[in-house]
Scaffold this motif. Structure first.
Motif, mmCIF file in Angstrom:
data_model
loop_
_atom_site.group_PDB
_atom_site.id
_atom_site.type_symbol
_atom_site.label_atom_id
_atom_site.label_comp_id
_atom_site.label_asym_id
_atom_site.label_seq_id
_atom_site.Cartn_x
_atom_site.Cartn_y
_atom_site.Cartn_z
ATOM 1 N N VAL A 142 0.823 -1.203 0.000
ATOM 2 C CA VAL A 142 0.000 0.000 0.000
ATOM 3 C C VAL A 142 0.862 1.261 0.000
ATOM 4 O O VAL A 142 2.039 1.235 0.368
ATOM 5 N N GLN A 176 -6.068 1.252 4.050
ATOM 6 C CA GLN A 176 -5.570 0.789 2.757
ATOM 7 C C GLN A 176 -5.225 -0.699 2.796
ATOM 8 O O GLN A 176 -5.577 -1.468 1.885
ATOM 9 N N TRP A 180 -6.995 -3.813 0.591
ATOM 10 C CA TRP A 180 -6.223 -4.656 -0.321
ATOM 11 C C TRP A 180 -6.187 -6.105 0.149
ATOM 12 O O TRP A 180 -6.234 -7.034 -0.667
#
Length: 196
Positions: A142, A176, A180
């Motif tokens: 990220v 983030q 993901w």
């Protein structure tokens, strides 16, 4: 969807290391986040010699020949994502963390990673090296990272006293990373169904 599982990896085994204190802070910032479990993973608990497998990890876990490799592989396979807490040594990450990463391949594939570093210039160069290494292992890393300066975020270079702004940045990193991690888990599950 089941709870995501994320390891906060302490990337130093050095006596007197700052990594444990930084990782404990990361764990405290992650406490109470919904739908995810963060777990501290200390390389001291998985003592790995310099890479001693005769066959590349890319050949697959069936060819692992050492008990320490199989134990490490089993642990890493449990997680959907990782937060690597790394010092910066000589413009790079620690040797012990690089060695631990190099032991495995498939266990890292299609997972997600975030980075927390510390050092004289915040450890940013250690993160840059880790980004390249993890790209080769098919790990989605990220954008948000945390970098702590030994000069401003530690008293006497040892007592961790991070600036308050880092707590807000940590939440961005977690947002983030969890996003993901969920996406990559869906991709792994779809690939497993296709292969069946």
């Amino acid at each position: 969807m089941s709870t995501l599982k994320i390891a906060v990896v302490i990337g130093s085994t050095r006596p007197g290391r700052n990594g444990k204190t930084v990782a404990d802070w990361v764990m405290a910032q992650a406490a109470g986040r919904a739908g995810v479990e963060y777990e501290l993973l200390d390389l001291l608990d998985y003592p790995l010699p310099h890479l001693d497998e005769p066959v590349s990890a890319k050949a697959g876990p069936d060819l692992y020949s050492k008990d320490h490799t199989r134990a490490w592989a089993g642990k890493i396979a449990e997680y959907d994502a990782y937060v690597f807490v790394t010092p910066e040594y000589n413009h790079s990450t620690s040797g012990v963390l690089k060695n631990a990463i190099d032991y495995l391949y498939q266990e890292w594939n299609n997972k997600a990673a975030g980075f927390v570093s510390y050092g004289g210039v915040g450890g940013a160069r250690a993160i840059e090296h880790l980004r390249g290494v993890l790209s080769e292992l098919q790990v989605a890393h990220v954008q948000q990272q945390l970098s702590f300066s030994l000069f401003t975020d530690f008293e006497n270079f040892t007592a961790f006293t991070p600036a308050e702004i880092h707590a807000a940045f940590a939440q961005v990193l977690f947002d983030q990373l969890e996003s993901w991690a969920g996406a990559m888990r869906s991709m792994r599950q779809a690939a497993a169904v296709s292969a069946a």
